[in-house]
Design an enzyme around this catalytic site. Structure first.
Site, PDB file in Angstrom:
ATOM      1  N   ASN A 149       0.798  -1.224   0.000  1.00 31.15           N
ATOM      2  CA  ASN A 149       0.000   0.000   0.000  1.00 31.15           C
ATOM      3  C   ASN A 149       0.829   1.272   0.000  1.00 31.15           C
ATOM      4  O   ASN A 149       0.368   2.313  -0.451  1.00 31.15           O
ATOM      5  CB  ASN A 149      -0.959   0.008   1.196  1.00 31.15           C
ATOM      6  CG  ASN A 149      -0.309  -0.430   2.486  1.00 31.15           C
ATOM      7  OD1 ASN A 149       0.218  -1.531   2.590  1.00 31.15           O
ATOM      8  ND2 ASN A 149      -0.325   0.436   3.470  1.00 31.15           N
ATOM      9  N   CYS A 179      -2.151   5.067   5.963  1.00 30.06           N
ATOM     10  CA  CYS A 179      -3.368   4.272   5.860  1.00 30.06           C
ATOM     11  C   CYS A 179      -4.080   4.233   7.197  1.00 30.06           C
ATOM     12  O   CYS A 179      -5.225   3.871   7.291  1.00 30.06           O
ATOM     13  CB  CYS A 179      -3.049   2.858   5.400  1.00 30.06           C
ATOM     14  SG  CYS A 179      -3.884   2.421   3.893  1.00 30.06           S
TER      15      CYS A 179
HETATM   16  N1  PLP Z   1      -4.702  -4.122   3.592  1.00 23.15           N
HETATM   17  C1  PLP Z   1      -4.109  -3.154   2.874  1.00 23.15           C
HETATM   18  C2  PLP Z   1      -2.945  -3.502   2.003  1.00 23.15           C
HETATM   19  C3  PLP Z   1      -4.557  -1.842   2.953  1.00 23.15           C
HETATM   20  O1  PLP Z   1      -3.946  -0.884   2.241  1.00 23.15           O
HETATM   21  C4  PLP Z   1      -5.656  -1.542   3.776  1.00 23.15           C
HETATM   22  C5  PLP Z   1      -6.094  -0.129   3.825  1.00 23.15           C
HETATM   23  O2  PLP Z   1      -6.351   0.485   4.761  1.00 23.15           O
HETATM   24  C6  PLP Z   1      -6.267  -2.600   4.501  1.00 23.15           C
HETATM   25  C7  PLP Z   1      -5.757  -3.863   4.373  1.00 23.15           C
HETATM   26  C8  PLP Z   1      -7.437  -2.377   5.389  1.00 23.15           C
HETATM   27  O3  PLP Z   1      -8.643  -2.415   4.691  1.00 23.15           O
HETATM   28  P1  PLP Z   1      -9.942  -1.687   5.285  1.00 23.15           P
HETATM   29  O4  PLP Z   1      -9.702  -0.215   5.214  1.00 23.15           O
HETATM   30  O5  PLP Z   1     -11.056  -2.142   4.392  1.00 23.15           O
HETATM   31  O6  PLP Z   1     -10.126  -2.196   6.683  1.00 23.15           O
END
Ligand code: PLP
Length: 374
Positions: free
Chosen positions: A139, A312
């Site tokens: 990410n 994130c």
């Molecule tokens: N996995 C990755 C690689 C992400 O970039 C994210 C983003 O936040 C997530 C998991 C989590 O997903 P969610 O926001 O739907 O909980």
């Protein structure tokens, strides 16, 4: 001027088709578990979305378990697969990396790719049954991971395999059979669907102990009334993606243009993971001597939204565990921002962003002063 959103890896705007599906399903009543007509109509919406999610990754509709997002999906698999050893790559999203306390981390090389030789050694060092988790694309850097190769090593050692495909989905083709993983995680809001909806794709006979119990939904794998409006919108977003056939090529061209323009401003600019195969839309770039938080604040003031640090998670700006795992030195890591383009990004937005980056660089970076003096 209208603010420019360049943080599509954090979340991307919903596709109009997804908004329409969400509104449509919200206007009607019914519980997908009810056997009367209202309930059956809701179930139909869930089933149609299930088919679309399955199609996106080459799975069967029955393999899809809807969740409340990627975080829940990663937790459900890694905590529930019944394996005493949880082996995760050092660059996983925190929702996988921190899902269990006693994890083992697979190192990554300087280019941002998981070190398969290390994984092999780790797997052969113990007979304790393991689950291996390697994401399809990171990410922060966008670097694509050798998931199929990791799965081959894992299989040889009798381990289960999980892949977090949250960032890759919608930006690159995914085939669960070719990857040969037991579990795959998806999240709707990274591909034009709503926040708070995701899925686990469970292949073959693999199972996991559900996080929630007390209802038979999702064939007993996730108890709780389904978020039908969100699920329907997830399906509609996938449909819209399929129709927008040149989205990836568009993003790739814009991202490459952006990086070329930054190099024209400062030829020594460091783009993390640039030597490895990357997602089409992501650029993780350091501005020497300017903290990521300072950059993102300056850019925000100028009307540009980018990701800073492990952006994130809840707006915090902390040192990136991804860049640290790649061996990026602390100063470079502290000055890295993530620029991620999306399906709405335009050439004009990229031009405006480059002008703003140039201005922040000239004003704040010691490297700009050195370059000017040379
Ligand atoms: N996995 C990755 C690689 C992400 O970039 C994210 C983003 O936040 C997530 C998991 C989590 O997903 P969610 O926001 O739907 O909980």
């Amino acid at each position: 001027m209208t603010p420019v959103y360049l943080d599509h890896n954090a979340t991307t705007p919903m596709r109009p088709e997804a908004v329409a599906a969400m509104v449509e399903a919200s206007r009607v009543v019914g519980n997908a578990s009810s056997t009367h007509g209202f309930g059956r109509a809701m179930r139909g919406r869930v089933d149609r979305a299930r088919e679309r999610v399955a199609e996106l990754v080459g799975a069967k509709p029955g393999d899809v378990v809807f969740t409340a997002g990627g975080t829940e999906a990663n937790n459900a698999v890694l905590r529930g697969a019944g394996r005493a050893r949880v082996v995760v790559s050092a660059i996983e999203h925190d929702s996988a990396r921190l899902a269990v306390e006693a994890r083992e981390e697979i190192p990554v090389a300087a280019d941002g790719r998981v070190d398969l030789a290390s994984l092999d050694r780790m797997l052969s060092a113990s007979d304790v049954p393991a689950i291996v988790s390697v994401m399809l694309a990171n990410n922060e850097t966008g670097v694509m991971q050798p998931v199929a190769e990791a799965a081959r090593l894992a299989r040889r050692a009798g381990a289960l395999v999980h892949c977090d495909a949250v960032q890759a989905a919608g930006k690159t083709a995914i085939d669960v059979a070719a990857l040969d993983v037991d579990f795959l995680t998806l999240s709707a809001h990274k591909l034009g669907g709503p926040q708070g909806v995701g899925a686990i794709v469970v292949r073959g006979i693999s199972g996991f102990d559900p996080l929630t119990r007390g209802g038979g939904q999702e064939r007993g794998r996730r108890a709780g009334t389904e978020n039908v409006a969100g699920i329907a919108a997830f399906g509609a977003a996938i449909g819209a993606l399929a129709d927008d056939v040149d989205a990836t090529a568009r993003m790739s061209r814009l991202r490459d243009r952006l990086e070329a323009a930054l190099r024209a401003v400062y030829p020594a600019v460091v783009v993390h993971g640039a030597s490895a195969p990357r997602l089409a839309n992501t650029s993780c770039v350091s501005m020497p001597g300017v903290a990521a938080r300072t950059q993102s604040m300056a850019l925000d003031l100028a009307g540009f939204a980018v990701g800073a640090g492990s952006a994130c998670s809840s707006g915090k700006v902390s040192p990136s565990h991804v860049l640290a795992a790649m061996g990026v030195d602390a100063d470079d890591a502290a000055s890295a921002i993530r620029v991620s383009v999306g399906w709405t990004t335009t050439d004009v937005e990229i031009d405006r962003f480059v002008a703003a980056w140039r201005e922040v660089f000239a004003r704040l970076s010691p490297a700009a002063r050195l370059a000017a003096a040379a």
